[in-house]
Design a protein around this motif. Structure first.
Motif, mmCIF file in Angstrom:
data_model
loop_
_atom_site.group_PDB
_atom_site.id
_atom_site.type_symbol
_atom_site.label_atom_id
_atom_site.label_comp_id
_atom_site.label_asym_id
_atom_site.label_seq_id
_atom_site.Cartn_x
_atom_site.Cartn_y
_atom_site.Cartn_z
ATOM 1 N N ARG A 54 -40.402 -3.722 44.833
ATOM 2 C CA ARG A 54 -40.598 -3.316 46.439
ATOM 3 C C ARG A 54 -40.290 -4.345 47.635
ATOM 4 N N HIS A 55 -39.684 -3.358 48.277
ATOM 5 C CA HIS A 55 -38.947 -5.466 49.173
ATOM 6 C C HIS A 55 -40.596 -6.216 49.320
ATOM 7 N N VAL A 56 -39.786 -7.319 49.726
ATOM 8 C CA VAL A 56 -40.806 -8.336 49.707
ATOM 9 C C VAL A 56 -40.322 -9.535 50.581
ATOM 10 N N HIS A 57 -40.875 -9.966 51.900
ATOM 11 C CA HIS A 57 -40.667 -10.799 52.696
ATOM 12 C C HIS A 57 -40.998 -12.199 52.978
ATOM 13 N N ASP A 58 -40.667 -13.174 53.389
ATOM 14 C CA ASP A 58 -41.957 -13.942 53.436
ATOM 15 C C ASP A 58 -42.619 -14.467 54.562
ATOM 16 N N ALA A 59 -42.924 -15.412 55.232
ATOM 17 C CA ALA A 59 -43.580 -15.453 57.048
ATOM 18 C C ALA A 59 -42.432 -15.861 57.323
ATOM 19 N N ASP A 60 -41.814 -15.530 57.415
ATOM 20 C CA ASP A 60 -40.316 -15.639 59.001
ATOM 21 C C ASP A 60 -39.873 -13.966 58.864
ATOM 22 N N GLY A 61 -40.080 -13.528 57.950
ATOM 23 C CA GLY A 61 -39.449 -12.023 57.968
ATOM 24 C C GLY A 61 -38.233 -11.309 56.589
ATOM 25 N N ASP A 62 -37.593 -13.011 56.114
ATOM 26 C CA ASP A 62 -36.726 -13.191 55.923
ATOM 27 C C ASP A 62 -36.667 -13.081 53.760
ATOM 28 N N ASP A 112 -50.942 -6.847 35.410
ATOM 29 C CA ASP A 112 -49.675 -6.712 34.785
ATOM 30 C C ASP A 112 -47.992 -6.247 35.455
ATOM 31 N N THR A 113 -47.802 -6.032 36.491
ATOM 32 C CA THR A 113 -47.055 -5.491 37.050
ATOM 33 C C THR A 113 -45.923 -6.525 37.796
ATOM 34 N N PRO A 114 -45.239 -6.888 37.376
ATOM 35 C CA PRO A 114 -44.016 -8.246 38.488
ATOM 36 C C PRO A 114 -43.817 -7.386 39.277
ATOM 37 N N LEU A 115 -43.438 -7.970 40.276
ATOM 38 C CA LEU A 115 -43.796 -7.811 42.229
ATOM 39 C C LEU A 115 -40.993 -7.578 41.586
ATOM 40 N N PHE A 116 -40.756 -8.689 40.640
ATOM 41 C CA PHE A 116 -39.064 -8.788 41.010
ATOM 42 C C PHE A 116 -39.224 -8.545 38.946
ATOM 43 N N ILE A 144 -35.465 -7.840 46.846
ATOM 44 C CA ILE A 144 -35.334 -6.549 47.291
ATOM 45 C C ILE A 144 -35.517 -5.396 46.286
ATOM 46 N N ASP A 145 -36.004 -4.834 47.512
ATOM 47 C CA ASP A 145 -36.021 -3.052 46.522
ATOM 48 C C ASP A 145 -35.391 -3.018 45.416
ATOM 49 N N TRP A 146 -35.565 -1.995 44.458
ATOM 50 C CA TRP A 146 -34.520 -1.254 43.924
ATOM 51 C C TRP A 146 -33.760 -0.532 44.055
ATOM 52 N N ARG A 147 -34.599 -0.559 45.398
ATOM 53 C CA ARG A 147 -33.889 1.984 45.576
ATOM 54 C C ARG A 147 -32.261 1.346 46.429
ATOM 55 N N VAL A 190 -20.563 -8.784 40.382
ATOM 56 C CA VAL A 190 -21.090 -9.007 40.916
ATOM 57 C C VAL A 190 -21.092 -10.306 39.685
ATOM 58 N N GLY A 191 -21.668 -11.854 40.100
ATOM 59 C CA GLY A 191 -20.975 -12.695 38.990
ATOM 60 C C GLY A 191 -21.646 -12.625 37.988
ATOM 61 N N LEU A 192 -22.933 -12.406 38.327
ATOM 62 C CA LEU A 192 -24.186 -13.020 36.951
ATOM 63 C C LEU A 192 -25.145 -11.799 37.359
ATOM 64 N N ARG A 193 -26.094 -11.121 35.971
ATOM 65 C CA ARG A 193 -26.702 -10.554 36.441
ATOM 66 C C ARG A 193 -27.850 -11.110 36.036
ATOM 67 N N ARG A 194 -29.187 -11.072 36.233
ATOM 68 C CA ARG A 194 -30.065 -11.612 34.965
ATOM 69 C C ARG A 194 -31.352 -10.891 34.898
ATOM 70 N N ARG A 195 -31.733 -10.130 33.513
ATOM 71 C CA ARG A 195 -32.986 -10.018 33.108
ATOM 72 C C ARG A 195 -34.188 -10.742 33.095
ATOM 73 N N PHE A 196 -35.541 -10.145 34.072
ATOM 74 C CA PHE A 196 -36.404 -11.295 33.509
ATOM 75 C C PHE A 196 -37.407 -10.169 32.677
ATOM 76 N N GLY A 197 -38.255 -11.196 31.615
ATOM 77 C CA GLY A 197 -39.121 -10.801 30.640
ATOM 78 C C GLY A 197 -40.442 -10.957 30.948
#
Length: 657
Positions: free
Chosen positions: A71-79, A39-43, A83-86, A104-111
């Motif tokens: 927290r920071h999450v990267h893909d298999a190539d390290g990209d 129940d804890t989404p990554l982003f 991005i970590d909230w900090r 910032v042009g757009l800020r999106r919040r996810f529910g």
């Protein structure tokens, strides 16, 4: 990312078994930190920049978007994918506004609902077509704040407000004191500041350590999942009693005795009593080495002792230095006679039986517990060292009525343990940590502040509290005074006045007490659009209190039944008779058991979706004085996030009328 760590093969990269053990442990900790949380989404957000962020804000091309997460999450190539909230590039998610869009042009919040993405909300911060005076409160933000809570406290990374973010991201070198009323998020701000500091200064804090100090075990259990959810597993948690546990606490003090023992003046009494053991020498020291005798005269020994006293170093450190100083005086004589002694000779002289005997006589070893015991049981010894510091009545207040055979058999109180900790620090310096978070700080005595301050003499602190919620006879009167006792006079005091947790009607009712318990303190202004459920009911039977609990349990989320400590057994019996399962404070609520029976003395720092507060006057009467009782009531009234029912058979306190 977790699978990559689990697949690491370290057999050919370690030089020895010690390196292998250390590396294996680090890998295990990394795997734990990457565990999935239900129940804890990554982003929870996204930023679309108008231009490439500056070099200091990480890489990015024009128009690039960044997903913001726990927290920071990267893909298999390290990209990077999240991005970590900090990270600096994430900061505009919390602080950008139409007045200052921060590129910032757009800020999106996810529910999210139960971990599933169910909604999103966009803000076009740099679009001139968007009205600047639009809605100031995000609907998703409101829903997240008001979402029913089952289980322990959760992080607030998705809902941190600009004024909170400013405190969270303040530097490691400075101490910050946060005054915040109920529901302003001060505890969450303190915990998230730790998480931020660990991100920004990880290597330094890994060496020096971090510590979160709470008022009791129930509170620590309630908050213990916040930092692990942010990937931080190394932060220690403790109560003040844990810090000073040099002796077993088996006794209690009367309020008057506890106030005197907790007074900062006791530090001077202890210092005087400790250094009274030092006696100026009257006899010379004669060291025999082979066929030669070396004599250090009494006046030279006296000069050495006085010089150590003037240096104001720890008692134990000075005692360890004394034999080396005496040995050095002997070596000077040896050199004058034509010998060429080295360090090994000085160490040998320092261990000479004559030198040891002199040190034992001049600067004897002192046990901190025995020192405090003598002060509390020997009226003459106390009077000698408290003269001009404590008056006669105060001395009588802290003296034990009965003699005690030994420090082990003594029934020490919590205040006694703090005195022993002070004495122990006078003898040997206490280890200092890099950062300490002190929550519910308003309830600490000056001596307890000193005990905490000793744990961060070379580090910094985050002090959290609410002067209106001070429920001890020695409660803090001002934060400037508290910071002085903590040894952090330079600390910055911040105030949070926007209430996110407590509904408008509830906080307005509780704030009627403020003129009586904390005159001059700014009342919390609830920013909740939902006024909340609030009722005051007159009852005649305990069964009506149980019925109020059943009514609130029909809603989703947790319910707390808060009552004066003396009423808890009666209410427990009534709940059992009605077949309603309940928990004790600190025990984790589940979907089947959502009611917690809370003694008013343990309610501080906890929160529930709904609260039944039983007999407000009994809560007030349960404390030694009315002001403390009203403060305890203020705490109990402000534990609800969505609704409150106050039940009473006796009249409510007139201050609430």
């Amino acid at each position: 990312m977790r699978e990559d760590v689990e697949a690491l093969d370290i057999r050919d990269v370690t030089a020895n078994w010690v390196n292998a053990e250390v590396l294996s442990r680090q890998i295990d900790e990394r795997i734990k930190a990457l565990a999935d949380l239900s129940d804890t989404p990554l982003f929870f957000g996204r930023l679309n920049y108008l231009h490439a962020p500056g070099a200091e804000q990480a890489e990015g091309a024009e128009g690039e978007q960044f997903y913001i997460g726990r927290r920071h999450v990267h893909d298999a190539d390290g990209d990077p994918m999240v991005i970590d909230w900090r990270a600096p590039v994430s900061q505009p998610f919390y602080r950008a506004s139409r007045k200052d869009p921060m590129d910032v042009g757009l800020r999106r919040r996810f529910g999210y609902t139960g971990g599933d993405l169910t909604a999103y909300e966009d803000e076009h911060l740099s679009d001139p077509a968007e009205p600047s005076g639009g809605a100031t409160t995000s609907k998703l933000l409101q829903q997240e704040i008001e979402r029913p809570r089952v289980g322990p406290m959760r992080d607030i990374v998705a809902t941190i407000q600009p004024e909170q973010d400013e405190i969270v991201r303040s530097g490691l070198s400075g101490t910050v004191c946060v005054q915040g009323g109920p529901g302003t998020g001060k505890t969450a701000v303190g915990l998230h500041r730790v998480a931020y500091l660990l991100y920004a200064h990880r290597e330094r804090l890994a060496r020096t350590g971090t510590l979160v100090i709470g008022p009791n075990r129930s509170f620590l259990h309630y908050i213990e999942q916040v930092l692990p959810a942010l990937g931080e597993l190394e932060v220690q948690q403790a109560t003040v009693d844990d810090l000073v546990a040099h002796v077993e606490v088996r006794g209690t003090d009367e309020a008057a005795a506890a106030v005197v023992k907790g007074d900062a003046r006791m530090a001077e009494v202890l210092r005087r009593a400790l250094y009274s053991h030092v006696t100026l020498p009257t006899e010379p020291v004669v060291v025999v080495r082979g066929s030669r005798r070396w004599r250090v005269p009494a006046y030279e020994l006296e000069d050495i002792v006085r010089e150590l006293l003037q240096r104001d170093i720890r008692y134990g450190a000075a005692r360890e230095a004394l034999p080396q100083r005496i040995a050095h005086a002997v070596l000077v004589q040896m050199e004058r006679s034509g010998e060429a002694p080295d360090d090994r000779v000085q160490d040998a002289v320092a261990r000479n039986s004559a030198v040891k005997a002199a040190v034992k006589e001049i600067w004897p070893a002192v046990d901190p517990a025995k020192l405090v015991l003598r002060l509390l049981t020997d009226a003459e010894f106390l009077a000698e060292h408290a003269a001009g510091v404590l008056d006669e009545d105060e001395q009588k207040t802290i003296l034990w009525a009965r003699p005690v055979r030994s420090a082990k058999s003594a029934k020490w109180s919590s205040a006694d343990a703090v005195l022993i900790d002070e004495a122990a620090d006078l003898i040997q310096r206490t280890h200092s940590l890099g950062h300490v978070v002190l929550d519910e700080a308003q309830d600490l005595s000056p001596m307890q502040y000193r005990a905490v301050g000793r744990r961060c003499t070379t580090g910094s602190a985050t002090v959290l509290g609410d002067l209106a919620q001070g429920t001890t006879p020695w409660a803090t009167r001002s934060w400037d005074e508290a910071l002085a006792h903590l040894g952090k006079k330079e600390g910055v005091i911040e105030e949070l006045t926007a209430g996110f947790r407590v509904p408008t009607d509830v906080i307005a009712y509780a704030s009627r007490l403020l003129p009586h318990i904390a005159p001059g303190l700014t009342p919390v202004a609830s920013v909740r659009e939902n006024p909340g459920f609030f009722k005051v009911r007159t009852t005649t039977e305990t069964s009506e209190v149980v019925a109020a609990c059943e009514e609130l349990l029909s809603n989703e989320g947790s319910t707390g039944l808060i009552a004066a400590d003396a009423r808890i057994p009666v209410l427990a019996e009534a709940l059992t008779a009605a077949g309603i399962p309940y928990l004790a404070p600190g025990e984790e609520t589940t979907r089947d058991t959502r009611l917690t029976l809370v003694p008013a003395s343990l309610a501080k720092g906890l929160e529930y979706d709904y609260v039944v507060l039983d007999e407000p006057q009994a809560v007030v009467d349960g404390e030694p004085d009315e002001r403390t009782g009203l403060r305890r009531l203020y705490v109990a009234l402000t534990r609800a996030v969505s609704g409150l029912i106050v039940t009473h058979s006796a009249p409510v306190p007139p201050q609430l009328a």
